[in-house]
Design a protein around this motif. Structure first.
Motif, short mmCIF file in Angstrom:
data_model
loop_
_atom_site.label_atom_id
_atom_site.label_comp_id
_atom_site.label_asym_id
_atom_site.label_seq_id
_atom_site.Cartn_x
_atom_site.Cartn_y
_atom_site.Cartn_z
N ALA A 89 0.81 -1.22 0.00
CA ALA A 89 0.00 0.00 0.00
C ALA A 89 0.84 1.27 0.00
O ALA A 89 0.44 2.27 -0.58
CB ALA A 89 -0.93 0.00 1.21
N GLY A 90 1.96 1.22 0.67
CA GLY A 90 2.79 2.42 0.74
C GLY A 90 2.08 3.53 1.50
O GLY A 90 1.68 3.36 2.65
N GLU A 91 1.90 4.67 0.87
CA GLU A 91 1.28 5.83 1.51
C GLU A 91 -0.21 5.94 1.23
O GLU A 91 -0.87 6.83 1.75
CB GLU A 91 1.98 7.11 1.03
N ASN A 92 -0.77 5.07 0.43
CA ASN A 92 -2.18 5.15 0.04
C ASN A 92 -3.06 4.56 1.16
O ASN A 92 -3.08 3.36 1.38
CB ASN A 92 -2.40 4.40 -1.27
N ALA A 93 -3.79 5.42 1.84
CA ALA A 93 -4.61 4.99 2.98
C ALA A 93 -5.80 4.13 2.55
O ALA A 93 -6.20 3.21 3.27
CB ALA A 93 -5.09 6.20 3.76
N VAL A 95 -6.00 2.03 -0.01
CA VAL A 95 -5.51 0.68 -0.33
C VAL A 95 -5.15 -0.05 0.96
O VAL A 95 -5.43 -1.24 1.10
CB VAL A 95 -4.29 0.76 -1.28
N ALA A 96 -4.56 0.66 1.90
CA ALA A 96 -4.19 0.04 3.18
C ALA A 96 -5.43 -0.42 3.94
O ALA A 96 -5.45 -1.53 4.49
CB ALA A 96 -3.38 1.01 4.03
N THR A 97 -6.47 0.40 3.96
CA THR A 97 -7.70 0.03 4.66
C THR A 97 -8.35 -1.18 4.02
O THR A 97 -8.75 -2.12 4.71
CB THR A 97 -8.69 1.22 4.66
N ALA A 98 -8.47 -1.16 2.70
CA ALA A 98 -9.05 -2.30 2.00
C ALA A 98 -8.20 -3.56 2.19
O ALA A 98 -8.73 -4.65 2.39
CB ALA A 98 -9.19 -1.99 0.51
N GLY A 99 -6.90 -3.39 2.17
CA GLY A 99 -6.00 -4.53 2.36
C GLY A 99 -6.12 -5.13 3.75
O GLY A 99 -6.06 -6.35 3.91
N LEU A 100 -6.31 -4.30 4.76
CA LEU A 100 -6.46 -4.80 6.12
C LEU A 100 -7.77 -5.58 6.28
O LEU A 100 -7.80 -6.62 6.93
CB LEU A 100 -6.39 -3.66 7.13
N VAL A 101 -8.82 -5.08 5.68
CA VAL A 101 -10.10 -5.79 5.73
C VAL A 101 -9.99 -7.13 5.01
O VAL A 101 -10.43 -8.17 5.52
CB VAL A 101 -11.24 -4.92 5.14
N ILE A 102 -9.40 -7.10 3.83
CA ILE A 102 -9.22 -8.34 3.07
C ILE A 102 -8.31 -9.30 3.84
O ILE A 102 -8.58 -10.51 3.89
CB ILE A 102 -8.66 -8.04 1.67
N SER A 103 -7.26 -8.79 4.45
CA SER A 103 -6.35 -9.64 5.24
C SER A 103 -7.09 -10.31 6.39
O SER A 103 -6.86 -11.49 6.68
CB SER A 103 -5.19 -8.82 5.79
#
Length: 90
Positions: free
Chosen positions: A37-41, A43-51
């Motif tokens: 995700a890097g700095e993109n919040a 993408v990070a939020t979606a990635g955490l939910v998917i994780s």
């Protein structure tokens, strides 16, 4: 020890295993998400939910496979209550 006490001890150990497995899978998912995700919040939020969802599904799958393997490997079918094993013989 009775079958009920064996089953309770087995359930406690299996639950502990499942929680640790879930935590490890989720932590790996968090690390992968943060790297990608890097700095993109967003993408990070979606990635955490998917994780989290993947960690739950994967831990349940691995948990059931490991439980069945352990029960068969150490012939625990006749030492545990039928909550984990079926009453009918194959």
């Amino acid at each position: 020890m009775s079958k009920k006490s064996n089953t309770i001890l087995f359930m406690i150990g299996a639950t502990f295993f499942n929680v640790i497995l879930l935590a490890v899978i989720f932590l790996v998912g968090i690390m992968v998400t943060l790297l990608l995700a890097g700095e993109n919040a967003n993408v990070a939020t979606a990635g955490l939910v998917i994780s989290f969802v993947v960690a739950i599904a994967l831990s349940m799958f691995i948990y059931s496979k490991v439980l069945n393997w352990v029960i068969k490997k150490w012939d625990l079918e006749n030492k545990l209550d039928p909550i984990f094993t079926s009453r009918r013989r194959k």
